[in-house]
Motif scaffolding. Structure first.
Motif, PDB file in Angstrom:
ATOM      1  N   CYS A   1       0.840  -1.199   0.000  1.00  0.00           N
ATOM      2  CA  CYS A   1       0.000   0.000   0.000  1.00  0.00           C
ATOM      3  C   CYS A   1       0.876   1.251   0.000  1.00  0.00           C
ATOM      4  O   CYS A   1       0.677   2.151  -0.812  1.00  0.00           O
ATOM      5  CB  CYS A   1      -0.919  -0.013   1.212  1.00  0.00           C
TER       6      CYS A   1
ATOM      7  N   HIS B   1      -5.984  -0.626  -2.869  1.00  0.00           N
ATOM      8  CA  HIS B   1      -6.714  -1.280  -3.956  1.00  0.00           C
ATOM      9  C   HIS B   1      -5.788  -1.501  -5.158  1.00  0.00           C
ATOM     10  O   HIS B   1      -5.775  -2.576  -5.753  1.00  0.00           O
ATOM     11  CB  HIS B   1      -7.921  -0.443  -4.365  1.00  0.00           C
ATOM     12  N   LYS B   2      -4.999  -0.489  -5.485  1.00  0.00           N
ATOM     13  CA  LYS B   2      -4.071  -0.589  -6.605  1.00  0.00           C
ATOM     14  C   LYS B   2      -3.046  -1.693  -6.369  1.00  0.00           C
ATOM     15  O   LYS B   2      -2.749  -2.480  -7.267  1.00  0.00           O
ATOM     16  CB  LYS B   2      -3.366   0.746  -6.808  1.00  0.00           C
TER      17      LYS B   2
ATOM     18  N   THR C   1      -6.423   4.191   0.737  1.00  0.00           N
ATOM     19  CA  THR C   1      -7.392   3.196   0.277  1.00  0.00           C
ATOM     20  C   THR C   1      -7.211   2.931  -1.206  1.00  0.00           C
ATOM     21  O   THR C   1      -7.215   1.779  -1.644  1.00  0.00           O
ATOM     22  CB  THR C   1      -8.830   3.656   0.572  1.00  0.00           C
ATOM     23  N   ARG C   2      -7.014   3.999  -1.984  1.00  0.00           N
ATOM     24  CA  ARG C   2      -6.759   3.827  -3.420  1.00  0.00           C
ATOM     25  C   ARG C   2      -5.478   3.037  -3.656  1.00  0.00           C
ATOM     26  O   ARG C   2      -5.414   2.159  -4.515  1.00  0.00           O
ATOM     27  CB  ARG C   2      -6.658   5.186  -4.109  1.00  0.00           C
TER      28      ARG C   2
ATOM     29  N   GLN D   1      -8.193   8.343   2.215  1.00  0.00           N
ATOM     30  CA  GLN D   1      -8.755   7.975   0.908  1.00  0.00           C
ATOM     31  C   GLN D   1      -7.654   7.594  -0.073  1.00  0.00           C
ATOM     32  O   GLN D   1      -7.801   6.632  -0.838  1.00  0.00           O
ATOM     33  CB  GLN D   1      -9.578   9.137   0.349  1.00  0.00           C
ATOM     34  N   GLU D   2      -6.561   8.327  -0.056  1.00  0.00           N
ATOM     35  CA  GLU D   2      -5.440   8.017  -0.947  1.00  0.00           C
ATOM     36  C   GLU D   2      -4.809   6.669  -0.591  1.00  0.00           C
ATOM     37  O   GLU D   2      -4.408   5.913  -1.473  1.00  0.00           O
ATOM     38  CB  GLU D   2      -4.395   9.132  -0.909  1.00  0.00           C
TER      39      GLU D   2
END
Length: 74
Positions: free
Chosen positions: A21, A64-65, A60-61, A57-58
């Motif tokens: 992450c 996910h990435k 979390t992105r 939020q970043e």
């Protein structure tokens, strides 16, 4: 959710997931995984609650990435 999907709640699995992450974080938040970013006087020192939400939020992105980068098994 990611740990449950992997079926592993070990410390090493958590470390691997968090490292992926942090490595995937981009732009202004690329340093979020480094302790200097969070240290007193560092980048996070000047953030308010709304800005911390943006960091969340970043991350979390990025999580996910990072999880999408692994090979898919059929």
């Amino acid at each position: 959710m990611k740990l449950q999907d992997k079926g592993s709640f070990t410390v090493s699995t958590m470390q691997h997931l968090l490292q992926a992450c942090f490595d995937s974080a981009e732009g202004e938040y690329a340093g979020v995984g480094h302790s200097d970013w969070w240290a007193k006087g560092g980048k996070a020192s000047f953030l308010n609650a709304g800005a911390i939400n943006v960091v969340s939020q970043e991350m979390t992105r990025a999580l996910h990435k990072a999880s999408m980068a692994t090979a898919i098994e059929f």
